[in-house]
Design a protein around this motif. Structure first.
Motif, PDB file in Angstrom:
ATOM      1  N   UNK A   1      -0.186  59.946 -30.848  1.00  0.00           N
ATOM      2  CA  UNK A   1       0.661  59.112 -30.027  1.00  0.00           C
ATOM      3  C   UNK A   1       2.147  59.636 -29.800  1.00  0.00           C
ATOM      4  N   UNK A   2       2.725  60.078 -30.880  1.00  0.00           N
ATOM      5  CA  UNK A   2       4.102  60.576 -30.960  1.00  0.00           C
ATOM      6  C   UNK A   2       4.305  61.872 -30.196  1.00  0.00           C
ATOM      7  N   UNK A   3       3.267  62.811 -30.353  1.00  0.00           N
ATOM      8  CA  UNK A   3       3.149  63.921 -29.616  1.00  0.00           C
ATOM      9  C   UNK A   3       2.906  63.664 -28.099  1.00  0.00           C
ATOM     10  N   UNK A   4       2.320  62.884 -27.857  1.00  0.00           N
ATOM     11  CA  UNK A   4       2.150  62.414 -26.246  1.00  0.00           C
ATOM     12  C   UNK A   4       3.355  61.796 -25.548  1.00  0.00           C
ATOM     13  N   UNK A   5       4.183  60.957 -26.276  1.00  0.00           N
ATOM     14  CA  UNK A   5       5.496  60.631 -26.208  1.00  0.00           C
ATOM     15  C   UNK A   5       6.360  61.436 -25.752  1.00  0.00           C
ATOM     16  N   UNK A   6       6.217  62.684 -27.063  1.00  0.00           N
ATOM     17  CA  UNK A   6       7.419  63.482 -27.110  1.00  0.00           C
ATOM     18  C   UNK A   6       7.323  64.749 -25.932  1.00  0.00           C
ATOM     19  N   UNK A   7       6.230  64.999 -25.452  1.00  0.00           N
ATOM     20  CA  UNK A   7       6.144  66.184 -24.701  1.00  0.00           C
ATOM     21  C   UNK A   7       6.794  66.043 -23.273  1.00  0.00           C
ATOM     22  N   UNK A   8       6.706  64.561 -22.655  1.00  0.00           N
ATOM     23  CA  UNK A   8       7.472  64.468 -21.475  1.00  0.00           C
ATOM     24  C   UNK A   8       9.094  64.603 -21.665  1.00  0.00           C
TER      25      UNK A   8
ATOM     26  N   UNK B   1       9.096  53.262 -22.841  1.00  0.00           N
ATOM     27  CA  UNK B   1       7.863  52.628 -22.774  1.00  0.00           C
ATOM     28  C   UNK B   1       6.619  53.657 -23.287  1.00  0.00           C
ATOM     29  N   UNK B   2       7.039  54.894 -23.273  1.00  0.00           N
ATOM     30  CA  UNK B   2       6.040  55.721 -23.360  1.00  0.00           C
ATOM     31  C   UNK B   2       5.198  55.992 -24.597  1.00  0.00           C
ATOM     32  N   UNK B   3       5.835  55.613 -25.633  1.00  0.00           N
ATOM     33  CA  UNK B   3       4.954  55.600 -26.924  1.00  0.00           C
ATOM     34  C   UNK B   3       4.004  54.474 -26.971  1.00  0.00           C
ATOM     35  N   UNK B   4       4.505  53.430 -26.500  1.00  0.00           N
ATOM     36  CA  UNK B   4       3.329  52.329 -26.275  1.00  0.00           C
ATOM     37  C   UNK B   4       2.006  52.553 -25.551  1.00  0.00           C
ATOM     38  N   UNK B   5       2.548  53.067 -24.372  1.00  0.00           N
ATOM     39  CA  UNK B   5       1.632  53.767 -23.212  1.00  0.00           C
ATOM     40  C   UNK B   5       0.551  54.744 -23.996  1.00  0.00           C
ATOM     41  N   UNK B   6       1.210  55.857 -24.558  1.00  0.00           N
ATOM     42  CA  UNK B   6       0.557  56.817 -25.164  1.00  0.00           C
ATOM     43  C   UNK B   6      -0.407  56.183 -26.300  1.00  0.00           C
ATOM     44  N   UNK B   7       0.367  55.047 -26.934  1.00  0.00           N
ATOM     45  CA  UNK B   7      -0.683  54.527 -28.042  1.00  0.00           C
ATOM     46  C   UNK B   7      -2.041  53.816 -27.360  1.00  0.00           C
ATOM     47  N   UNK B   8      -1.899  53.177 -26.151  1.00  0.00           N
ATOM     48  CA  UNK B   8      -3.170  52.697 -25.541  1.00  0.00           C
ATOM     49  C   UNK B   8      -3.813  53.765 -24.966  1.00  0.00           C
TER      50      UNK B   8
ATOM     51  N   UNK C   1      -5.163  51.257 -13.181  1.00  0.00           N
ATOM     52  CA  UNK C   1      -6.195  52.200 -12.710  1.00  0.00           C
ATOM     53  C   UNK C   1      -6.789  53.311 -13.393  1.00  0.00           C
ATOM     54  N   UNK C   2      -5.455  54.200 -13.807  1.00  0.00           N
ATOM     55  CA  UNK C   2      -5.618  55.370 -14.569  1.00  0.00           C
ATOM     56  C   UNK C   2      -6.473  55.130 -16.029  1.00  0.00           C
ATOM     57  N   UNK C   3      -6.066  53.954 -16.533  1.00  0.00           N
ATOM     58  CA  UNK C   3      -6.539  53.608 -17.828  1.00  0.00           C
ATOM     59  C   UNK C   3      -8.037  53.172 -17.602  1.00  0.00           C
ATOM     60  N   UNK C   4      -8.463  52.361 -16.502  1.00  0.00           N
ATOM     61  CA  UNK C   4      -9.696  52.029 -16.157  1.00  0.00           C
ATOM     62  C   UNK C   4     -10.579  53.222 -15.737  1.00  0.00           C
ATOM     63  N   UNK C   5     -10.080  54.202 -15.167  1.00  0.00           N
ATOM     64  CA  UNK C   5     -10.967  55.334 -14.686  1.00  0.00           C
ATOM     65  C   UNK C   5     -11.293  56.148 -16.060  1.00  0.00           C
TER      66      UNK C   5
END
Length: 427
Positions: A132-139, A360-367, A240-244
């Motif tokens: 999660x933290x890596x996904x939020x840090x890269x951007x 909000x990137x951390x929380x979205x990456x957590x999902x 939609x991205x999450x559903x796909x």
């Protein structure tokens, strides 16, 4: 000269590696993908040796999954109000400490199932926090136009490690023993700890207008997690991205049926053999192959269309797998499936992170982490239950068809997904 330049365009897209912080992080991740993945084999091997029960091995996977999901959601909230470098550093140090503890318990005899399960839970917590933290840090390190290339590079090392790491671990166990493998993992983690230490500070942006919980680092984690879900639900495109992705992970990940396919469809021996190994190795092989040619898609602007097309194509490859009467056709289908899933993964992450406000990137990456890890587990449960009634091949075909149809429906209902262009819409 022109031919060489053309080939370089289609080879691995290395542009993000020009960014020093990302290059150090990626290099360390490559080391850990192989040298830090031995516990994937060592923990199940030790549990089975101690208990003689596959049920204990399965239970450890469940413990790890629950811990990972909890950590992903909790860390997602924390990374949005804390310095992301500090969160990454704490998570990697926690994982290194877990490997060190696994080494110590193995040296001391390693006969306690309770101790092993506790350390498995600690490993799951650390993995969930890191992903999660890596996904939020890269951007924060890589500009939006290079995100597909960055995520493709990450997939390349992750899946290459998933092929090479277990193979190397299997060779080393008889030579050095299980305990030493845990020590190797702990030492390999030092590389990525160093890379994280050298990152620039990544504090939250103060006063972001899109943050539903601005300047409230002391607000309860549950409130912040729920704010993340509300933020996600308010964006049709993110949903939609999450559903796909969920459709692809749940309906079309039939790995639980590989042992039955290998034994009863392709004539493999009881207990596993080359047929089973080929089925498991085919998918990551496809990911690695396309990762080595990431320049063929990472420069494209139509991220939404490419993501949806890759998800639909994944469903088609799964249908081919279900219909395949010969092993080589099944393996080819899975290699192709891994290839299109590499594209799907790169654009899923790029779209979700480009659309999401940094607060909000951390929380979205957590999902996304929960979907990425939990989706296949739910898929395994559903495939296993349905196959006992309808047979594995019919269930696999139905899952692939359901994926393709679901993606088509989502693209129809949410046309902005299909028309999403990074060059026009990304942050």
């Amino acid at each position: 000269m022109s031919g060489g330049r053309a080939l370089s365009v289609y080879a691995v897209d290395r542009r993000p590696l020009a960014i020093g912080a990302y290059r150090r992080l990626w290099t360390a991740s490559a080391i850990c993908a192989v040298g830090g993945s031995f516990s994937v084999v060592a923990i199940p091997a030790q549990l089975f040796t101690v208990t003689g029960s596959s049920a204990a091995v399965g239970a450890s996977a469940g413990v790890s999954l629950v811990a990972l999901v909890v950590a992903a959601l909790w860390t997602g909230a924390i990374t949005d109000v804390r310095d992301r470098r500090s969160v990454l550093l704490a998570a990697h140090c926690g994982l290194a400490s877990t490997y060190a503890a696994l080494w110590i318990q193995a040296v001391l005899g390693g006969r306690s199932v309770l101790v092993l399960m506790t350390l498995v839970a600690c490993q799951g917590l650390a993995f969930g926090a890191i992903m999660t933290a890596m996904g939020a840090a890269v951007p924060r390190l890589v500009p939006a136009e290079l995100l597909p290339a960055a995520y493709s590079l990450s997939s390349l090392v992750r899946y290459a490690g998933s092929v090479l790491g277990p193979v190397l671990a299997g060779v080393l166990i008889p030579v050095v023993g299980l305990g030493t493998l845990y020590l190797f993992d702990a030492v390999a983690l030092s590389a990525i700890v160093w890379a994280v230490v050298t990152l620039p500070p990544l504090p939250p942006h103060p006063g972001s207008p899109n943050d539903p919980v601005p300047d409230h680092p002391r607000r309860s984690v549950i409130d912040q997690v729920m704010a993340g879900f509300r933020y996600l639900a308010a964006s049709r495109l993110l949903v939609a991205v999450l559903a796909v992705d969920l459709a692809a992970m749940v309906f079309s990940m039939p790995t639980a049926l590989f042992p039955e396919l290998a034994r009863h469809t392709y004539g493999g021996p009881a207990g596993g053999g080359p047929e089973l190994g080929l089925l498991y190795a085919a998918y990551p092989t496809g990911v690695v192959m396309v990762g080595l040619l990431s320049g063929t898609f990472t420069r494209a602007g139509r991220h939404g269309a490419l993501m949806a097309s890759a998800a639909a194509a994944w469903g088609v490859t799964v249908v081919v797998l279900g219909l395949a009467a010969r092993l080589w056709i099944a393996v080819a289908a899975l290699v192709l499936g891994g290839a299109v899933n590499c594209v799907l993964s790169a654009f899923r992450n790029a779209i979700s992170q480009a659309l999401t406000d940094d607060a909000m990137r951390g929380r979205i990456q957590g999902s996304l982490t929960v979907v990425l890890i939990g989706g296949p587990q739910i898929g395994n449960l559903l495939h296993g239950a349905a196959a006992s009634i309808f047979g594995p091949r019919m269930v696999i075909c139905a899952g692939g068809l359901l994926t393709t149809v679901t993606v088509a429906v989502i693209a129809r209902v949410v046309p902005e997904l299909w028309h999403y262009s990074a060059r026009r819409d990304s942050l």
